[in-house]
Each structure stands twice: as structure tokens, then as C-alpha cells.
Enzyme design. Structure first.
Site, PDB file in Angstrom:
ATOM      1  N   GLU A   1     -14.503  30.271   5.840  1.00  0.00           N
ATOM      2  CA  GLU A   1     -14.318  28.942   5.254  1.00  0.00           C
ATOM      3  C   GLU A   1     -15.291  28.793   4.092  1.00  0.00           C
ATOM      4  OE1 GLU A   1     -13.598  25.437   3.979  1.00  0.00           O
ATOM      5  OE2 GLU A   1     -12.372  26.057   5.689  1.00  0.00           O
TER       6      GLU A   1
ATOM      7  N   CYS B   1       2.539   4.209   4.428  1.00  0.00           N
ATOM      8  CA  CYS B   1       3.701   4.518   5.283  1.00  0.00           C
ATOM      9  C   CYS B   1       5.004   4.242   4.552  1.00  0.00           C
ATOM     10  CB  CYS B   1       3.656   3.684   6.547  1.00  0.00           C
ATOM     11  SG  CYS B   1       2.113   3.779   7.391  1.00  0.00           S
TER      12      CYS B   1
ATOM     13  N   CYS C   1       0.854  -1.183   0.000  1.00  0.00           N
ATOM     14  CA  CYS C   1       0.000   0.000   0.000  1.00  0.00           C
ATOM     15  C   CYS C   1       0.890   1.231   0.000  1.00  0.00           C
ATOM     16  CB  CYS C   1      -0.970  -0.024   1.179  1.00  0.00           C
ATOM     17  SG  CYS C   1      -0.567   1.041   2.539  1.00  0.00           S
TER      18      CYS C   1
ATOM     19  N   ASP D   1      -4.735  28.784   7.698  1.00  0.00           N
ATOM     20  CA  ASP D   1      -4.486  27.335   7.671  1.00  0.00           C
ATOM     21  C   ASP D   1      -5.101  26.790   6.389  1.00  0.00           C
ATOM     22  OD1 ASP D   1      -3.982  24.710   8.203  1.00  0.00           O
ATOM     23  OD2 ASP D   1      -5.248  24.565   9.985  1.00  0.00           O
TER      24      ASP D   1
ATOM     25  N   CYS E   1       0.146  22.433   5.822  1.00  0.00           N
ATOM     26  CA  CYS E   1       0.356  20.991   5.677  1.00  0.00           C
ATOM     27  C   CYS E   1       1.232  20.688   4.462  1.00  0.00           C
ATOM     28  CB  CYS E   1      -0.986  20.268   5.551  1.00  0.00           C
ATOM     29  SG  CYS E   1      -1.948  20.781   4.115  1.00  0.00           S
TER      30      CYS E   1
ATOM     31  N   CYS F   1      -2.536  -2.883   9.380  1.00  0.00           N
ATOM     32  CA  CYS F   1      -2.066  -1.496   9.384  1.00  0.00           C
ATOM     33  C   CYS F   1      -1.699  -1.058  10.798  1.00  0.00           C
ATOM     34  CB  CYS F   1      -3.148  -0.585   8.809  1.00  0.00           C
ATOM     35  SG  CYS F   1      -2.718   1.169   8.843  1.00  0.00           S
TER      36      CYS F   1
END
Length: 452
Positions: free
Chosen positions: A336, A80, A77, A381, A408, A160
Site C-alpha cells: 500500500e 442518493c 444534495c 483492490d 469499486c 439524510c
């Protein structure tokens, strides 16, 4: 070197976001994935002057850095990708990658406060979005994540390490149940089929669980037995919400044409830094709850004393950061574009007894022009693409002495910081917060100060 050639090389530099750049002869090799020191066999996708884009075909030899145990799905997958690297080394890699992005844009002269590690490096996710499919053509039904580099094949990720046993129990029992019912999964190629996604959300601090089964409307199936099966599972958290979302959209994304509540309510609650938040099935909430508490604490420390200040919380989502700041602020305005998130934000403010918060639905670039108050402090943000240039201009026009930028995606962050510099803002402080252990991503908090 030409398209479809198979080449072998050693991975050199890992870049932010999960790509790598290596040298083979006098040519730069760009690849998705790759860990420094790995020996790779790859297929050439495209060549340009002095460069080539390649796709990994086979891992010939692991990197000396890869000393950690991995899960059964590692390298299957696409989740990670750096799980095999010790966590302290992961932090060092991310810290350097973010600093390289700043230096590439000639951003320096600020206080760099390093990177804060996540309180938990495994079992930290509070949301998972699984897809129905099969692992091979005409194979049994699977439910999980897309295989790395494949658009169709799905691997059931029942081992997972990013989620706890409640997620695993719901995942495995769901795929077993629908395997028995022999219902067809939805195929994006011809847009035929029924089973689409399973979304699981958890209130980590409140121990509340939401299960949302997403299907098309192509089969008339009674979900009562499925609901009862879930309620009989021995989960650590209480299942307070079981939902059935009807989605006939063509995109491979969880959208809602109709929402049916099979059990309980259409939201869960979470608590962060003493505040309560309602989380609906489609509202944004940080996926690492304990990490979010650290992230917002860093932001609050960057803000410092903000008593009697008017705060603008731009790209406010469900209003978490604005409400964290509200306790010591004179007034908080949140903006928003997603109306459902704004409704939730105003509900959350009411839930927390905050009378000095007002959340408004609208595009940031347009809505900021219509606000009567001038901000003493601005918090932004934004989503991964960053802030539109017009919005940077309009935000800067307010003349706020300080801006706190939570990002992010440091790739778009540094480009936005260059734009802010054009309007007289300089970077004062930077600190990274690793919200996504074992993946190539991190959050970055920046304090900007108006100097001219």
C-alpha cells in the site's frame, strides 16, 4: 443546437456512474444524472459532431420508475441520486450496466453470478464527511453536503437516510453550536476563514464513535466547550474519540497539518468477520460495514481453498482483505502506498494475532519487483482509477495461477481486465456487491485464471 440553448427531452439510457445518454433528433445527449423516463429541461454546455453535453436545469416530469419515498434533501444534495427507485429495480439496473461494460470490451464466456444486495439499504454508512458553508450568499451557517451541481452552496442534510441518528445529532448540534459562536467558515475563493469540515466515523459492530472537527489555523479558538457539548449528547454509540484537525491546505479536502486529541483516543475499532481493526481518522475503510462483510465473504468464496499458499494483497489499505484471507494462508504480503495505512495494517495484524501477515509501504508497480517470494494467489483492490499498465505487467509477470480483482469502479476494471488478458489471464467468475444502495455505484469481484 448551440451552447447555452435550453432543450427539453426524455431520458433514455442510464449509464454506470450516474450519467445518462438520450437521443434528441439525430443527436446524442450526454448528461450527469437522469433516470430513464424522466422529462428534463437542460442547458447545452458543449456540442460536438452528433453529440451534446448538457446540464439539467429543471425536472419537468418524474420517471414511472420513481415510486419510492425520498428524503427531504432529494434532488438538492448530490448523494442518493436513485433513492426514488425501488431497491430491487436499482439492483437490476446496476447488474445490466456492469454487464454492458464487460460486453463493450468483448469480455464474455465467464460465469456471471449476478448482484448481491446490501444487507441494509438505509442507515448503512459508517463515515460521513461534511462541509461548512452557507446555502445562499450571506445566509446562516450550514454544515452538510454540496448542493447538486454547485461548488459553493452547502445544504445541512439533517434528514439524510444513509446515516443513523448518532450522525444527525452530531451534525445538528455542531452547526447550532458554531452558529452561536459566529465563527467564519473557510472560503475556497480567497482561502480565508476557520471552519472547514466535520468528519464522523462509527464502528457499527463495536458501537464506537469518532468526531473530527477540521479547521484552519486562522482563529485561536478553545474547543473545550465544544468537546463537552458532544460528550453530553445522548448517542446510541459511545463517543470514544474527539479530534481537532488543523488543515491549512488550499484544496477542498480533509488533510492534516496537525492533529489534536480533545477526548479519548485517535482511533475507533471495528470488527469484521471475527477480526478487529483500528480505524484512524484518515485511513480507508469500507463505508458500508455489513456490506463489507458480504464483499469479503464473496472474495473468500472466489479464492476457495488457499491453505499453504502465499498471497499478495495489493493496494491493501488497512489490510482488511489480506487479514480475512490470512487464516488459511501460508503467508500474506500487503502493499500500500499510504504509509499511515500500512502502519495501521501491521497493528491490526498484531491485534488479531496474525503472525503470517506483513504489510509494506510502497508503490505497487515498483514494490512487487523487490519481493522475494512468488505468489500462489494475488488479490488486487485498487482505487477508482484502477491499475497502472506497468503494474498490470509486473503483477502478471509473477505468473500467479489466480488473481482476485475487487473493484469499486467497473469502468476502469474492464480496461484492466483487457490488459490482463494480454498477459494470458481470462475472466473466470464475476459477481457484483452493492455496497452503495440508492447511489449509482457498486463493487465488483472478479476471479481471473491464467490460461496461457
Amino acid at each position: 443546437m448551440k451552447k447555452k440553448d435550453i432543450i427539453e427531452f426524455e431520458v433514455d439510457k442510464m449509464e454506470f456512474g450516474g450519467t445518462s445518454v438520450s437521443m434528441l433528433g439525430n443527436r446524442e445527449i450526454h448528461m450527469k444524472g437522469g433516470i430513464t423516463g424522466q422529462k428534463i429541461k437542460a442547458a447545452v454546455k458543449r456540442t460536438r459532431s452528433g453529440k451534446a453535453d448538457v446540464k439539467m436545469v429543471e425536472l419537468l416530469e418524474k420517471s414511472p420508475m420513481e415510486t419510492e419515498e425520498t428524503c427531504p434533501h432529494f434532488n438538492q444534495c448530490g448523494g442518493c441520486s436513485i433513492l426514488s427507485i425501488p431497491y430491487e429495480t436499482q439492483l437490476e439496473i446496476k447488474e445490466k450496466q456492469v454487464m454492458d461494460l464487460f460486453l463493450k470490451q468483448d469480455l464474455f464466456g465467464f460465469e456471471f453470478m449476478g448482484i448481491e444486495g446490501s444487507p441494509e439499504t438505509t442507515l448503512y454508512r459508517n463515515k460521513m464527511e461534511y462541509t461548512f458553508g452557507d446555502e445562499m450568499k450571506d445566509g446562516p451557517l450550514t454544515l452538510g453536503m454540496h448542493k447538486k451541481g454547485r461548488h459553493i452552496d452547502i445544504v445541512t442534510v439533517d434528514g439524510c437516510v444513509l446515516v443513523d441518528q448518532d450522525f444527525i445529532k452530531v451534525l445538528t448540534s455542531t452547526v447550532e453550536y458554531f452558529n452561536e459562536k459566529q465563527l467564519p467558515y473557510y472560503r475556497g475563493i480567497n482561502h480565508k476563514g476557520y471552519l472547514r469540515h466535520l468528519v464522523v466515523r462509527k464502528g457499527v459492530n463495536t458501537k464506537e464513535l469518532m468526531v473530527n472537527i477540521v479547521t484552519s489555523s486562522q482563529v485561536d479558538f478553545d474547543m473545550t466547550e465544544y468537546k463537552n457539548m458532544l460528550l453530553n449528547l445522548e448517542t446510541e454509540s459511545e463517543i470514544v474519540s474527539i479530534l481537532h484537525t488543523i488543515n491549512d491546505g488550499l484544496a477542498d479536502a480533509v488533510n492534516c497539518d496537525e492533529l489534536r486529541v480533545l477526548h479519548g483516543r485517535d482511533y475507533i475499532q471495528e470488527e469484521i468477520l471475527g477480526l478487529k481493526f483500528k480505524i484512524s481518522p484518515f485511513s480507508f475503510f469500507q463505508t458500508n460495514t455489513k456490506g463489507a462483510e458480504k464483499l469479503y465473504t464473496i472474495a473468500r468464496e472466489f479464492v476457495g481453498d488457499h491453505e499453504d499458499k502465499v498471497v499478495f494483497d495489493l493496494y491493501s489499505g488497512t489490510g482488511t482483505i489480506g487479514q480475512v484471507m490470512a487464516g488459511a494462508a501460508k503467508k500474506v504480503y500487503g502493499i500500500e502506498i499510504i504509509e499511515e495505512a500500512v502502519v495501521a495494517a501491521n497493528q491490526n495484524a498484531k491485534l488479531n494475532g496474525l503472525t503470517n501477515c506483513e504489510f509494506i509501504a510502497g508503490d505497487v508497480a515498483k514494490t512487487v519487483k523487490n519481493l522475494k517470494h512468488k505468489p500462489d494467489l494475488i488479490i488486487v483492490d485498487p482505487p477508482r482509477p484502477g491499475i497502472h499498465k506497468d503494474a498490470v505487467r509486473d503483477i502478471s509477470k509473477f505468473g500467479s495461477k489466480e488473481i482476485i480483482y475487487i473493484s469499486c469502479n467497473p469502468k476502469t476494471l474492464v480496461l484492466d481486465l483487457v490488459e490482463f488478458r494480454n498477459y494470458g489471464y481470462e475472466v473466470d467468475k464475476v459477481k457484483c456487491m452493492d455496497m452503495f444502495p440508492n447511489t449509482p455505484h457498486t463493487e465488483t469481484v472478479v476471479k481471473l485464471t491464467k490460461v496461457r
